[in-house]
Structures are given as C-alpha cells and as structure tokens.
Design an enzyme around this catalytic site. Sequence first.
Site, PDB file in Angstrom:
ATOM      1  N   LYS A   1      27.763  26.034  74.715  1.00 42.80           N
ATOM      2  CA  LYS A   1      28.178  27.418  74.988  1.00 42.80           C
ATOM      3  C   LYS A   1      29.434  27.458  75.845  1.00 42.80           C
ATOM      4  CE  LYS A   1      28.324  31.828  75.058  1.00 42.80           C
ATOM      5  NZ  LYS A   1      27.286  32.766  75.457  1.00 42.80           N
TER       6      LYS A   1
ATOM      7  N   SER B   1      23.639  32.247  79.510  1.00 44.40           N
ATOM      8  CA  SER B   1      24.788  31.333  79.512  1.00 44.40           C
ATOM      9  C   SER B   1      25.061  30.951  80.964  1.00 44.40           C
ATOM     10  CB  SER B   1      26.014  32.002  78.902  1.00 44.40           C
ATOM     11  OG  SER B   1      25.790  32.323  77.551  1.00 44.40           O
TER      12      SER B   1
END
Length: 283
Positions: free
Chosen positions: A157, A81
């Site tokens: 995300k 991420s």
Amino acid sequence: MALNLQRAGYRLVIVDFDPPLPQELLDGGAVVKASNREVAEAADIVIAMVPDTPDVEIVLFAEDGVAAGLSKGNLVIDMSSISPTATVDFAQRINELGCEYLDAPVSGGAGRAVTGELTIMVGGPEAAFARAKPLFEVMGSTVTLIGTRNGDGQVCKVANQIIVGITVEAVAEALLFASKAGADPHKVREALMGGAANSLILENHGQRMLERNFAQSFRVELQQKDLGLAVDAAKQLGMVLPNATNTWHLYNGCLAHGDGKADHIAILKVLESMANHVLEGAE
C-alpha cells in the site's frame, strides 16, 4: 464495504460511534455493541479500518479494545493504511493471544468500495488468508496475497501511494505548466490521454483539476500521511525516495494552506501559489 458484506449474507456486529451509524446497516440486521471489546467477544472475524497507525493501536489495544475481547482462534484483519513496522508489532501482540492477524489495506477510493471493486493487498499467513478470502472477494475485485509476512500488505500500500501521490502531483504540474505557457490545458489533457502519459489519474483527477472540483474523495491529510509513511520507512531502510519526499512536502503545504480536509488534488493550489498562476479555462 460493510454493506457489501451484509448483502452477501454475513452477520455484522459493529461498534457504535459518532456520527450515527448508517440506517441501512441497522435495517439489515447489524448488531450494535458499545465497545470494540464487545464486538470482538461477539465475532469470529474482526475487521478494523481507521485513518492512521495510532488509531489502529487504540482500537486494538485500549483497555476496552479488540484484544480484550478476543478468544483463541479469532482472526483480526486490519484494512487501514498504516506503518508496516507497527503492523508487525500489532500482529505479534495479537498472535500471542492465540489469534491470527492479516494486514489488508485497499486501493480504489470510495467509488470502488461501494461497487465492491477494491484492490486488496494482504500480508499474513496463507491459512488466515484462505479463511478471509471469501470476505475479501465481496469487497474487492483484485485480491492479492502479497506475502506471508505480516506487514507485506502495508508495504504494497505504501508503494501504491508513492505512485498515486507522485502521479497526482505530476498531472497537476503538467496541466499548470501548459496553462501558464499559454496552451489550452483541456486540449493538452486530451492529447496526453492518447499517449504514453495516459493514466486513470490523468483521466479522472486531471478532469477534476480543470473543473476545479476539489470535492472530497480522498483527503489531503490521508495522502500526506501515506507519503509520510513512505518517507519514514525509507529512513529505516537507509534509502532515499527523492520524488516521494518532495511530493510529501507539497502535501504538507496543502495542510499549511488549510486544505487538509479537501480532496488530494488540492495539491494543485500549492503549485499554483508557487507559480503565481491559476489554471485557466476551468469554467
């Protein structure tokens, strides 16, 4: 995630690191290499999953990194991420080597990683996605091609973490408010779960807040990093994310309190400090 791939019949080539590799991976036949370059030399598809943007850059582009070992036609998948902007740059650098690139961050935590029920958000070309989809379906139960641009998965995300971070803060704030006002926070949570305020975070993290169970499932420092990505991206877009920014500051407070390695529900401690009140009825 690696174990699920191995159990599904995929041959794993993995890099050695400290602490030692899980014995189950080794017993299952995983081939161990000394560097990321050697992994790339031995694999058709390379998956990276590390904490932050600088870590991905090191894994991919250090002198002994993945890029140094790639062959034309290889596929690189980053499941970290990280920054959407940096992802676009990383993808271009990998594409210049004649290789494909997907960004595929996940949501669901350690529990769903174990069960293979992660949510996987993918950005990149459709052909590369089709090539990787059988692997994604081993690791996740919800697999979505967000868009054909690299970086689209990371954008999704970041959006996910905006919702998660703010909701964790909201649940902590609500339960603390109820307790300080003299109500039983256990009963308040029970009532809220029957209405429009219900969520997985209220159910799961709310219960852990009442129990004061700060055992790590997702670290404060990672939630702080993810909300920082949202704040940085908003600046680049010329927009303001007021609630995400405020929650990010509260997570900065967690770090200042020394709770970076604790679970992200430790934001409750910062709110308690501000309120000069500890959530009651926890024991």
